[in-house]
Motif scaffolding. Sequence first.
Motif, PDB file in Angstrom:
ATOM      1  N   THR A  86       0.850  -1.187   0.000  1.00  0.00           N
ATOM      2  CA  THR A  86       0.000   0.000   0.000  1.00  0.00           C
ATOM      3  C   THR A  86       0.884   1.236   0.000  1.00  0.00           C
ATOM      4  OG1 THR A  86      -1.909   1.061   1.032  1.00  0.00           O
ATOM      5  CG2 THR A  86      -0.254   0.152   2.516  1.00  0.00           C
ATOM      6  N   TYR A  87       0.386   2.285  -0.579  1.00  0.00           N
ATOM      7  CA  TYR A  87       1.090   3.566  -0.605  1.00  0.00           C
ATOM      8  C   TYR A  87       0.345   4.523   0.317  1.00  0.00           C
ATOM      9  CZ  TYR A  87       3.804   1.772  -4.451  1.00  0.00           C
ATOM     10  OH  TYR A  87       4.663   1.013  -5.212  1.00  0.00           O
ATOM     11  N   ILE A  88       1.086   5.215   1.156  1.00  0.00           N
ATOM     12  CA  ILE A  88       0.504   6.066   2.187  1.00  0.00           C
ATOM     13  C   ILE A  88       1.148   7.442   2.122  1.00  0.00           C
ATOM     14  CG2 ILE A  88       0.111   6.327   4.667  1.00  0.00           C
ATOM     15  CD1 ILE A  88       0.613   3.259   4.903  1.00  0.00           C
ATOM     16  N   LEU A  89       0.337   8.482   2.143  1.00  0.00           N
ATOM     17  CA  LEU A  89       0.861   9.846   2.229  1.00  0.00           C
ATOM     18  C   LEU A  89       1.330  10.072   3.663  1.00  0.00           C
ATOM     19  CD1 LEU A  89      -1.746  11.822   0.121  1.00  0.00           C
ATOM     20  CD2 LEU A  89       0.647  11.407  -0.449  1.00  0.00           C
ATOM     21  N   SER A  90       2.586   9.767   3.915  1.00  0.00           N
ATOM     22  CA  SER A  90       3.152   9.856   5.254  1.00  0.00           C
ATOM     23  C   SER A  90       4.668   9.761   5.145  1.00  0.00           C
ATOM     24  CB  SER A  90       2.595   8.731   6.133  1.00  0.00           C
ATOM     25  OG  SER A  90       2.946   8.956   7.485  1.00  0.00           O
ATOM     26  N   THR A  91       5.304   9.647   6.284  1.00  0.00           N
ATOM     27  CA  THR A  91       6.757   9.486   6.329  1.00  0.00           C
ATOM     28  C   THR A  91       7.091   8.092   6.852  1.00  0.00           C
ATOM     29  OG1 THR A  91       6.967  10.260   8.610  1.00  0.00           O
ATOM     30  CG2 THR A  91       7.055  11.948   6.856  1.00  0.00           C
ATOM     31  N   PRO A  92       8.277   7.578   6.535  1.00  0.00           N
ATOM     32  CA  PRO A  92       8.668   6.281   7.092  1.00  0.00           C
ATOM     33  C   PRO A  92       8.602   6.265   8.619  1.00  0.00           C
ATOM     34  CG  PRO A  92      10.168   6.892   5.340  1.00  0.00           C
ATOM     35  CD  PRO A  92       9.286   8.093   5.599  1.00  0.00           C
ATOM     36  N   GLU A  93       8.993   7.350   9.244  1.00  0.00           N
ATOM     37  CA  GLU A  93       8.985   7.424  10.707  1.00  0.00           C
ATOM     38  C   GLU A  93       7.579   7.268  11.271  1.00  0.00           C
ATOM     39  OE1 GLU A  93      12.634   9.122   9.086  1.00  0.00           O
ATOM     40  OE2 GLU A  93      10.537   9.616   8.677  1.00  0.00           O
ATOM     41  N   LYS A  94       6.610   7.944  10.658  1.00  0.00           N
ATOM     42  CA  LYS A  94       5.232   7.862  11.156  1.00  0.00           C
ATOM     43  C   LYS A  94       4.628   6.484  10.918  1.00  0.00           C
ATOM     44  CE  LYS A  94       4.165  12.754  11.053  1.00  0.00           C
ATOM     45  NZ  LYS A  94       3.386  13.833  10.426  1.00  0.00           N
ATOM     46  N   VAL A  95       4.946   5.860   9.797  1.00  0.00           N
ATOM     47  CA  VAL A  95       4.436   4.517   9.521  1.00  0.00           C
ATOM     48  C   VAL A  95       5.039   3.532  10.526  1.00  0.00           C
ATOM     49  CG1 VAL A  95       4.390   2.617   7.855  1.00  0.00           C
ATOM     50  CG2 VAL A  95       3.960   4.971   7.093  1.00  0.00           C
ATOM     51  N   PHE A  96       6.339   3.616  10.737  1.00  0.00           N
ATOM     52  CA  PHE A  96       7.007   2.717  11.682  1.00  0.00           C
ATOM     53  C   PHE A  96       6.446   2.907  13.091  1.00  0.00           C
ATOM     54  CE2 PHE A  96      10.370   0.920  14.242  1.00  0.00           C
ATOM     55  CZ  PHE A  96      10.755  -0.188  13.493  1.00  0.00           C
ATOM     56  N   GLU A  97       6.257   4.154  13.481  1.00  0.00           N
ATOM     57  CA  GLU A  97       5.691   4.459  14.798  1.00  0.00           C
ATOM     58  C   GLU A  97       4.279   3.894  14.926  1.00  0.00           C
ATOM     59  OE1 GLU A  97       4.098   8.539  16.039  1.00  0.00           O
ATOM     60  OE2 GLU A  97       6.016   8.399  17.111  1.00  0.00           O
ATOM     61  N   ALA A  98       3.498   3.968  13.863  1.00  0.00           N
ATOM     62  CA  ALA A  98       2.125   3.467  13.903  1.00  0.00           C
ATOM     63  C   ALA A  98       2.086   1.955  14.133  1.00  0.00           C
ATOM     64  CB  ALA A  98       1.391   3.825  12.611  1.00  0.00           C
ATOM     65  N   ILE A  99       3.101   1.254  13.683  1.00  0.00           N
ATOM     66  CA  ILE A  99       3.168  -0.196  13.873  1.00  0.00           C
ATOM     67  C   ILE A  99       3.682  -0.539  15.269  1.00  0.00           C
ATOM     68  CG2 ILE A  99       4.310  -2.314  13.084  1.00  0.00           C
ATOM     69  CD1 ILE A  99       4.420  -0.851  10.259  1.00  0.00           C
ATOM     70  N   VAL A 126       9.447   2.020   2.437  1.00  0.00           N
ATOM     71  CA  VAL A 126      10.318   2.715   1.493  1.00  0.00           C
ATOM     72  C   VAL A 126       9.712   4.076   1.185  1.00  0.00           C
ATOM     73  CG1 VAL A 126      11.337   2.666  -0.823  1.00  0.00           C
ATOM     74  CG2 VAL A 126      11.089   0.536   0.475  1.00  0.00           C
ATOM     75  N   GLU A 127      10.532   5.112   1.292  1.00  0.00           N
ATOM     76  CA  GLU A 127      10.074   6.476   1.003  1.00  0.00           C
ATOM     77  C   GLU A 127       9.999   6.704  -0.502  1.00  0.00           C
ATOM     78  OE1 GLU A 127      10.855  10.907   2.806  1.00  0.00           O
ATOM     79  OE2 GLU A 127      12.457   9.418   2.920  1.00  0.00           O
ATOM     80  N   TYR A 128       8.885   7.268  -0.957  1.00  0.00           N
ATOM     81  CA  TYR A 128       8.653   7.636  -2.352  1.00  0.00           C
ATOM     82  C   TYR A 128       8.219   9.091  -2.358  1.00  0.00           C
ATOM     83  CZ  TYR A 128       8.623   3.066  -4.676  1.00  0.00           C
ATOM     84  OH  TYR A 128       8.964   1.871  -5.235  1.00  0.00           O
ATOM     85  N   ASP A 129       9.131  10.019  -2.598  1.00  0.00           N
ATOM     86  CA  ASP A 129       8.808  11.442  -2.566  1.00  0.00           C
ATOM     87  C   ASP A 129       8.049  11.769  -1.280  1.00  0.00           C
ATOM     88  OD1 ASP A 129      10.131  11.991  -4.967  1.00  0.00           O
ATOM     89  OD2 ASP A 129       8.358  11.515  -6.150  1.00  0.00           O
ATOM     90  N   ALA A 130       6.778  12.210  -1.409  1.00  0.00           N
ATOM     91  CA  ALA A 130       6.007  12.610  -0.223  1.00  0.00           C
ATOM     92  C   ALA A 130       5.158  11.470   0.326  1.00  0.00           C
ATOM     93  CB  ALA A 130       5.113  13.798  -0.572  1.00  0.00           C
ATOM     94  N   MET A 131       5.460  10.253  -0.087  1.00  0.00           N
ATOM     95  CA  MET A 131       4.681   9.117   0.407  1.00  0.00           C
ATOM     96  C   MET A 131       5.601   7.954   0.749  1.00  0.00           C
ATOM     97  SD  MET A 131       2.791   7.815  -3.017  1.00  0.00           S
ATOM     98  CE  MET A 131       3.677   7.732  -4.556  1.00  0.00           C
ATOM     99  N   VAL A 132       4.968   6.893   1.227  1.00  0.00           N
ATOM    100  CA  VAL A 132       5.675   5.693   1.653  1.00  0.00           C
ATOM    101  C   VAL A 132       5.030   4.496   0.975  1.00  0.00           C
ATOM    102  CG1 VAL A 132       5.985   4.170   3.655  1.00  0.00           C
ATOM    103  CG2 VAL A 132       6.369   6.620   3.887  1.00  0.00           C
ATOM    104  N   ARG A 133       5.874   3.568   0.512  1.00  0.00           N
ATOM    105  CA  ARG A 133       5.357   2.266   0.077  1.00  0.00           C
ATOM    106  C   ARG A 133       5.588   1.299   1.231  1.00  0.00           C
ATOM    107  NH1 ARG A 133       8.721  -0.440  -4.205  1.00  0.00           N
ATOM    108  NH2 ARG A 133       9.809  -1.192  -2.358  1.00  0.00           N
ATOM    109  N   LEU A 134       4.491   0.774   1.769  1.00  0.00           N
ATOM    110  CA  LEU A 134       4.557  -0.209   2.845  1.00  0.00           C
ATOM    111  C   LEU A 134       4.252  -1.578   2.247  1.00  0.00           C
ATOM    112  CD1 LEU A 134       4.670  -1.200   5.798  1.00  0.00           C
ATOM    113  CD2 LEU A 134       2.249  -0.568   5.982  1.00  0.00           C
ATOM    114  N   THR A 135       5.202  -2.499   2.396  1.00  0.00           N
ATOM    115  CA  THR A 135       5.011  -3.882   1.960  1.00  0.00           C
ATOM    116  C   THR A 135       4.994  -4.754   3.203  1.00  0.00           C
ATOM    117  OG1 THR A 135       6.198  -3.451  -0.101  1.00  0.00           O
ATOM    118  CG2 THR A 135       5.888  -5.761   0.519  1.00  0.00           C
TER     119      THR A 135
END
Length: 154
Positions: free
Chosen positions: A12-25, A99-108
């Motif tokens: 999934t692709y999320i408009l966020s940062t790697p740090e925020k995604v990691f923190e959410a998990i 993985v950071e993609y510009d202003a979004m994150v790809r979460l696998t």
Amino acid sequence: MTRETTKFVYVTYILSTPEKVFEAITKPDVARRYWGHENVSDWTPGSQWAHIRANDARTVELVGEVVEIAPPTRLVLTWANASQAADPASYSRVTFEIVEYDAMVRLTVTHDELEAGSGMANGISKGWPAVLSSLKSFLETGRGLDVFAKPKAA
């Protein structure tokens, strides 16, 4: 006799940062808001983790071990129903790659080493899509989805 295994891969692709995604998990107070569960650990390799239902009963539903952690890009966990924790064969593995993609994150999310046809494999096939959709909604809008919702009767 070797057991047959299966795996699921969700991207999934999320408009966020790697740090925020990691923190959410990994942060219990954040995970509770979109998952309805808290992921609790000290998040060091070899440490135990628990997936605790965020309700009055605070039931431990899943358990495992932190296999690998590299914030904010990678987390690998073993994963089993708490009721089967004593059986090494009941454990599967979950890998989060961010993985950071510009202003979004790809979460696998890769959930592998699952016994084919097992209750866990069947639950995973429904659970991860709901959880990851809720995570995306939460990080992009501030509101998660109801991951416990059931289909409406026809």
